[in-house]
Design a protein around this motif. Structure first.
Motif, short mmCIF file in Angstrom:
data_model
loop_
_atom_site.label_atom_id
_atom_site.label_comp_id
_atom_site.label_asym_id
_atom_site.label_seq_id
_atom_site.Cartn_x
_atom_site.Cartn_y
_atom_site.Cartn_z
N LYS A 1 0.82 -1.21 0.00
CA LYS A 1 0.00 0.00 0.00
C LYS A 1 0.86 1.27 0.00
N SER A 2 2.16 1.11 -0.05
CA SER A 2 3.06 2.24 -0.01
C SER A 2 3.34 2.74 -1.43
N TYR A 3 3.13 4.04 -1.64
CA TYR A 3 3.42 4.65 -2.94
C TYR A 3 4.89 4.49 -3.28
N GLU A 4 5.74 4.70 -2.28
CA GLU A 4 7.19 4.60 -2.51
C GLU A 4 7.57 3.20 -2.96
N PHE A 5 7.00 2.19 -2.33
CA PHE A 5 7.28 0.79 -2.68
C PHE A 5 6.91 0.52 -4.13
N LEU A 6 5.71 0.94 -4.52
CA LEU A 6 5.26 0.70 -5.89
C LEU A 6 6.06 1.52 -6.90
N ALA A 7 6.43 2.74 -6.55
CA ALA A 7 7.25 3.57 -7.45
C ALA A 7 8.62 2.93 -7.65
N LEU A 8 9.19 2.35 -6.60
CA LEU A 8 10.49 1.68 -6.73
C LEU A 8 10.38 0.46 -7.64
N ILE A 9 9.28 -0.25 -7.54
CA ILE A 9 9.08 -1.40 -8.44
C ILE A 9 9.05 -0.91 -9.89
N LEU A 10 8.26 0.12 -10.17
CA LEU A 10 8.16 0.64 -11.53
C LEU A 10 9.49 1.20 -12.03
N ASP A 11 10.26 1.80 -11.13
CA ASP A 11 11.56 2.34 -11.51
C ASP A 11 12.58 1.24 -11.81
N SER A 12 12.35 0.04 -11.29
CA SER A 12 13.28 -1.06 -11.54
C SER A 12 13.00 -1.76 -12.87
N VAL A 13 11.84 -1.50 -13.46
CA VAL A 13 11.46 -2.11 -14.73
C VAL A 13 12.21 -1.42 -15.87
N THR A 14 12.71 -2.21 -16.82
CA THR A 14 13.47 -1.62 -17.93
C THR A 14 12.57 -1.03 -19.02
N GLU A 15 11.30 -1.40 -19.05
CA GLU A 15 10.39 -0.79 -20.02
C GLU A 15 10.18 0.68 -19.67
N HIS A 16 9.98 1.50 -20.67
CA HIS A 16 9.70 2.92 -20.46
C HIS A 16 8.20 3.03 -20.21
N ILE A 17 7.82 3.51 -19.03
CA ILE A 17 6.41 3.53 -18.64
C ILE A 17 5.97 4.96 -18.33
N VAL A 18 4.80 5.32 -18.88
CA VAL A 18 4.19 6.61 -18.61
C VAL A 18 2.71 6.35 -18.33
N VAL A 19 2.13 7.12 -17.42
CA VAL A 19 0.69 7.02 -17.11
C VAL A 19 0.08 8.36 -17.47
N ILE A 20 -1.01 8.31 -18.27
CA ILE A 20 -1.71 9.53 -18.66
C ILE A 20 -3.15 9.48 -18.16
N ASN A 21 -3.78 10.65 -18.08
CA ASN A 21 -5.20 10.71 -17.73
C ASN A 21 -6.03 10.76 -19.02
N ARG A 22 -7.33 10.90 -18.90
CA ARG A 22 -8.22 10.91 -20.08
C ARG A 22 -7.90 12.04 -21.06
N ALA A 23 -7.41 13.16 -20.54
CA ALA A 23 -7.07 14.30 -21.40
C ALA A 23 -5.73 14.13 -22.10
N GLY A 24 -4.97 13.09 -21.71
CA GLY A 24 -3.68 12.84 -22.33
C GLY A 24 -2.51 13.41 -21.54
N GLN A 25 -2.79 14.05 -20.41
CA GLN A 25 -1.72 14.64 -19.61
C GLN A 25 -0.98 13.56 -18.82
N ILE A 26 0.34 13.69 -18.80
CA ILE A 26 1.18 12.72 -18.10
C ILE A 26 1.05 12.92 -16.59
N GLU A 27 0.77 11.82 -15.89
CA GLU A 27 0.65 11.83 -14.44
C GLU A 27 1.87 11.21 -13.76
N PHE A 28 2.53 10.27 -14.46
CA PHE A 28 3.66 9.56 -13.87
C PHE A 28 4.55 9.03 -14.98
N VAL A 29 5.86 9.07 -14.75
CA VAL A 29 6.82 8.38 -15.62
C VAL A 29 7.78 7.61 -14.72
#
Length: 183
Positions: free
Chosen positions: A19-47
């Protein structure tokens, strides 16, 4: 008894970690794929870290300030410069946002002056706290594409004589015939 206590502590720690944001962010940062999350308007929320690193190493002027950049507008800019992959990406992302497609993926070249590169783009939706978001991942598939290219080249050359084979001749004749018909 102690085993039960240790298991309970482990479960409690695991629950806190998931349930920790930091824990999940570290997992995503360890992935070699380039990941971006956008909202319905197309604005980037997370990379993730791979996304930012790829941008920096490819002279992207945005740097680390991706939050708030509109991904769809970037696709539209590429499309305006007659980039067919920008057109395809923008259309595919919009189809997932509008729910006319459940997911979207396609392969595209992203060559640099130093090397040939290809990527697989995937768009997947998710829903959180009453809002729709879309994960866009870019996986480097260069190794596979180079192997496919090599296999195509090998298939067109005779192994014994090292000259183009009948398959090469047929393809060449077909292309030349089409060129003559156009002219």
């Amino acid at each position: 008894f102690w085993w039960f206590v240790l298991c309970a502590l482990s479960e409690s720690r695991a629950l806190k970690m998931t349930k920790s944001y930091e824990f999940l962010a570290l997992i995503l940062d360890s992935v070699t794929e380039h990941i971006v999350v956008i909202n319905r308007a197309g604005q980037i929320e997370f990379v993730n870290k791979s996304w930012s690193s790829f941008g920096r190493s490819n002279a992207c002027i945005i740097g680390d300030g991706w939050k708030g950049v509109n991904y769809l507008e970037e696709c539209d800019r590429a499309a305006a410069m007659e980039d067919p992959f920008g057109v395809m990406a923008g259309r595919g992302i919009r189809n997932v946002i509008e729910k006319s497609e459940a997911t979207f993926h396609f392969e595209y070249p992203c060559h640099s002056p130093e090397e040939k590169r290809w990527f697989m783009m995937r768009v997947t939706p998710f829903h959180l706290n009453g809002a729709d978001y879309f994960v866009i991942s870019h996986q480097n598939i260069t190794e596979r594409k180079l192997a496919e290219e090599e296999a195509r080249n090998i298939a067109r050359i005779d192994g014994l004589t090292c000259i183009p084979n009948r398959r090469s001749f047929d393809a060449f004749l077909h292309e030349e015939w089409r060129r003559c018909l156009r002219l």
